[in-house]
Write an enzyme that holds these catalytic residues in place. Structure first.
Site, short mmCIF file in Angstrom:
data_model
loop_
_atom_site.label_atom_id
_atom_site.label_comp_id
_atom_site.label_asym_id
_atom_site.label_seq_id
_atom_site.Cartn_x
_atom_site.Cartn_y
_atom_site.Cartn_z
N TYR A 12 0.79 -1.22 0.00
CA TYR A 12 0.00 0.00 0.00
C TYR A 12 0.83 1.28 0.00
CZ TYR A 12 -3.74 -3.25 1.39
OH TYR A 12 -4.62 -4.29 1.45
N TYR A 53 -15.23 -3.79 1.53
CA TYR A 53 -13.88 -4.21 1.14
C TYR A 53 -13.73 -5.66 1.57
CZ TYR A 53 -8.85 -4.92 1.31
OH TYR A 53 -7.60 -5.43 1.13
N ASP A 85 -18.69 -11.65 5.80
CA ASP A 85 -17.24 -11.49 5.87
C ASP A 85 -16.91 -10.89 7.23
OD1 ASP A 85 -14.62 -10.73 5.73
OD2 ASP A 85 -14.77 -9.72 3.79
N LYS A 144 -7.79 -12.44 10.71
CA LYS A 144 -7.23 -11.36 11.52
C LYS A 144 -7.03 -11.77 12.98
CE LYS A 144 -8.06 -7.42 8.55
NZ LYS A 144 -6.66 -7.29 8.12
#
Length: 421
Positions: free
Chosen positions: A19, A147, A241, A270
């Site tokens: 990024y 996202y 999600d 995560k």
């Protein structure tokens, strides 16, 4: 000028970082170690981590229980392939996740990253219909502000306006990316879409309660109930999600649990291992799994990441679940929520701010325009905090073990940088 260690100088020319524009981006900060909610740099500076390393380190860094579980597993078997072999950490973890998740989300398929888990969920949905003899269902419905990852298929279900994936428009088939059904009009619009195009749709996918990397956008549980209702009306699969929202971040262990809405597939990652090792899962309902249960080998889900169900990662995840079992984390999330509400409320008066919102251990200050990420991040570091804004938001998602003093420091630094009292 801050000195950097030899390993940093030797590797800097060879590491392609995430990024950022490598030519112009400032150098990253060299880390020596981590502990609790602190990142210790090689130059001796300590930063209070306000974002838990992209929302992973829910129990804080270097938690002794997780560290010991990984060390014990390392001595036994650091890895073994999952094709044709089984090991205790994965089988224990699958059973525990099935017991914790609501409804009949009982069938756990492991992978190594969130994006891959979402791809697997999409693949499950596509093949669900193929195995049932329904052809042509090749597209998905996802939602503006969403996202779901950076791999090719997941890019197609992200909000096309969020900025990171616009270069790849047209590379993969376009999906139906629409507004969340927040009211009767929105529900009617989604109904019309599924009535008109349902024959080509394999499923709907949403980040429940909070759309994370798309801007920390929140919605209430009635939106999720609407999605379940509309999906059922049209016989569609619903995918949650929970890569970001899973494992306590919104105040419930899972958003699907707290909302009372059971999806057909849920993705997890995560915080699954407490921020120690890469691991993810796509967990399917009995209805989805039974579409693959067949005497026909061709009906099997032909997928298998090399490091699928890595024993070290599964041991870490089991240890993390141990820490969730005593329920103390719920008090910590409530404590953090209260501190964020109090500490960030004054930011409403900051120039350019359009909203301040808090949900669970998530605090968000949203601006009307894109923020200067690099400059803000550098200023936060100067003041002893690791806070990395994105898009139009400055946000905090601290580890649950963050102390009251550390929370006060994080929120006061945000206020100082945004120039409010």
């Amino acid at each position: 000028m801050i000195e950097t260690p030899d390993w940093f100088d030797a590797g800097a020319a060879h590491v392609w970082r995430p990024y950022c524009q490598m030519k112009t981006a400032p150098a990253p900060l060299a880390v020596a170690r981590t502990e609790g909610a602190r990142i210790v740099l090689t130059d001796g500076r300590e930063l209070v981590d306000g974002i838990a390393s992209w929302w992973t380190a829910c129990h804080g860094y270097n938690h002794p229980h997780i560290r010991q579980a990984v060390a014990d597993q390392l001595a036994r078997a650091p890895h073994v392939m999952f094709g044709g072999l089984a090991h205790e950490p994965a089988y224990r973890l699958a059973a525990r996740l099935a017991a914790l998740l609501p409804g009949d989300l009982d069938h756990v398929f492991f992978a190594e990253s969130g994006s891959v888990a979402v791809e697997i969920a999409m693949k499950m949905a596509l093949q669900f219909w193929i195995n049932r003899g329904a052809s042509g269902r090749t597209r998905f419905v996802s939602f503006l502000g969403g996202y779901h990852g950076d791999t090719l298929a997941t890019m197609t279900i992200c909000d096309p306006e969020e900025g990171m994936h616009g270069l790849f428009a047209g590379v993969m088939p376009a999906q139906h990316v629409v507004a969340l059904p927040r009211d009767a009009e929105g529900e009617a619009a989604l109904d019309r879409l599924l009535a008109d195009r349902g024959h080509e749709i394999a499923g709907l996918i949403v980040e429940p309660r909070v759309q994370g990397a798309g801007g920390m956008l929140t919605h209430d549980d009635e939106v999720l109930r609407t999605l379940r209702r509309v999906a059922d009306r049209h016989g569609q699969l619903l995918i949650f999600d929970e890569i970001f929202t899973g494992f306590g971040r919104t105040g419930d262990l899972f958003a699907c649990e707290g909302s009372g809405v059971v999806p057909d597939i849920v993705t997890l990652s995560k915080a699954l291992t407490g921020g120690t090792l890469p691991l993810s899962a796509a967990v399917a309902s009995r209805r989805v799994f039974e579409a693959f249960w067949s005497d026909d080998p061709g009906a099997a889900l032909m997928h298998g990441p090399t490091y699928m169900a890595n024993p070290l990662a599964c041991a870490a995840a089991n240890a993390s679940l141990d820490l969730f079992e005593d329920g103390a984390w719920r008090d910590d999330v409530r404590r953090i929520e209260a501190a964020l509400r109090e500490g960030l409320s004054a930011c409403r008066d900051a120039p350019g701010v359009v909203d301040v919102r808090v949900l669970g251990a998530i605090g968000v200050v949203e601006f009307e325009a894109l923020v200067a990420v690099g400059a803000l991040c550098a200023r936060f570091v100067e003041l002893g905090c690791w806070i990395r804004p994105m898009g139009k938001v400055v946000y905090l998602t601290p580890p649950f073990v963050t102390t009251d003093a550390e929370l006060a420091r994080l929120t006061s630094v945000v206020r100082e940088v945004l120039k409010v009292a």
